[in-house]
Design a protein around this motif. Structure first.
Motif, PDB file in Angstrom:
ATOM      1  N   PHE A   3       0.855  -1.184   0.000  1.00  0.00           N
ATOM      2  CA  PHE A   3       0.000   0.000   0.000  1.00  0.00           C
ATOM      3  C   PHE A   3       0.891   1.235   0.000  1.00  0.00           C
ATOM      4  O   PHE A   3       2.067   1.176   0.367  1.00  0.00           O
ATOM      5  N   LYS A   4       0.301   2.365  -0.385  1.00  0.00           N
ATOM      6  CA  LYS A   4       1.081   3.588  -0.531  1.00  0.00           C
ATOM      7  C   LYS A   4       1.010   4.476   0.697  1.00  0.00           C
ATOM      8  O   LYS A   4       1.977   5.126   1.066  1.00  0.00           O
ATOM      9  N   TRP A   5      -0.178   4.529   1.326  1.00  0.00           N
ATOM     10  CA  TRP A   5      -0.393   5.442   2.440  1.00  0.00           C
ATOM     11  C   TRP A   5      -0.785   4.680   3.696  1.00  0.00           C
ATOM     12  O   TRP A   5      -1.643   3.807   3.651  1.00  0.00           O
ATOM     13  N   SER A   6      -0.162   5.021   4.815  1.00  0.00           N
ATOM     14  CA  SER A   6      -0.529   4.391   6.079  1.00  0.00           C
ATOM     15  C   SER A   6      -0.722   5.456   7.152  1.00  0.00           C
ATOM     16  O   SER A   6      -0.186   6.562   7.053  1.00  0.00           O
ATOM     17  N   LEU A   7      -1.484   5.081   8.164  1.00  0.00           N
ATOM     18  CA  LEU A   7      -1.808   5.994   9.258  1.00  0.00           C
ATOM     19  C   LEU A   7      -1.719   5.214  10.559  1.00  0.00           C
ATOM     20  O   LEU A   7      -2.299   4.127  10.682  1.00  0.00           O
ATOM     21  N   ASN A   8      -0.994   5.762  11.531  1.00  0.00           N
ATOM     22  CA  ASN A   8      -0.834   5.097  12.821  1.00  0.00           C
ATOM     23  C   ASN A   8      -1.081   6.106  13.940  1.00  0.00           C
ATOM     24  O   ASN A   8      -0.231   6.962  14.195  1.00  0.00           O
TER      25      ASN A   8
END
Length: 276
Positions: A3-8
């Motif tokens: 995947f290109k975008w991640s959020l944590n």
């Protein structure tokens, strides 16, 4: 990463899984990757505000955002801070597609937001369930909810129309890669209503390697020579055989999307061409 975008919303994870690949990132950032990892976490208190700003940028193209790639978004701190829920509300308001990776049954708390979001954009959830063996789970995932609790949460989400699959990752060579153990997970995923299942094998980058091998020496010392032979100086080993076996198990047990109601965004209006 696929995947290109991640959020944590959080940094660090109290689940303290012995095999966690994030330990490698922590080591690279000169933070503790050993037994101290997970004894504290960092909380991004303004993450939802920043997310709203990013999604409002004219250049943003509504690409899929993966939540939980470097920490579990439903670890216990989420019960207090509700940052994951706040981010889901922002994504739902924007009609932006997203996927969640978790070991946390707490996700059912946010079913209302997930349903609202899934009516506006593509939404998916993956529950990490590498094994149902109680001894393996306790030794390798000490801070997580029992696997059967995750599967009960999966059923609740699927019955509400959310697309939810099972990620059998990581499969641990010589420990959880026994055919009967893998079939047990696939069979339970089918019974729970999982829309899909996939697998991957353990990989050991510096940071993860040292901690995992120390835990292996404590819990399965007889396997240490085999791991030294398998991995040597490599971080990855060939996982094609295990992945193929899980695909075949999924086919045999009929894993497919059987949701009673399939929530999905409305179809894009067709562009009508003008007659010449």
């Amino acid at each position: 990463m696929a995947f290109k975008w991640s959020l944590n919303p959080y940094m660090g994870c109290v689940h303290r899984c012995t095999f966690c690949y994030v330990r490698a990132f922590e080591k690279r950032a000169d933070r503790p990757s050993d037994e101290r990892y997970g004894t504290s976490i960092r909380v991004k208190t303004n993450v939802a505000e920043q997310l709203r700003k990013e999604l409002a940028r004219p250049s943003w193209e509504r690409e899929t955002v993966t939540i939980g790639a470097a920490t579990d978004p439903y670890q216990p701190a989420e019960g207090r801070y509700k940052l994951t829920r706040a981010c889901l509300e922002v994504l739902a308001d924007a009609g932006n597609p997203f996927g969640i990776i978790t070991r946390g049954p707490m996700i059912v708390r946010d079913l209302d937001v997930l349903v609202r979001a899934a009516r506006r954009a593509e939404v998916s959830v993956t529950f990490s369930v590498p094994t149902l063996d109680v001894d393996i789970w306790r030794k390798t995932e000490p801070g997580t909810a029992p696997p059967h609790q995750r599967l009960r949460a999966l059923t609740e989400l699927v019955n509400a129309g959310i697309k939810v699959g099972v990620g059998m990752a990581p499969i641990l060579p010589g420990i959880s890669d026994k055919p009967e153990l893998m079939e047990e997970v696939v069979r339970a995923a089918r019974a729970a209503g999982a829309t899909g299942v996939w697998a991957n094998v353990l990989y050991l980058r510096p940071g993860t390697r040292e901690h995992y091998l120390a835990c292996l020496e404590r819990d399965w010392p007889e396997l240490l020579p085999e791991y030294e032979k398998l991995y040597g100086r490599k971080a990855y080993i060939d996982s094609s055989e295990v992945r193929a076996e899980v695909r075949e198990l999924a086919r045999t047990h009929g894993i497919r999307d059987r949701r009673p109601v399939k929530l999905a965004p409305p179809a894009e209006p067709e562009q009508l061409s003008l007659a010449g």
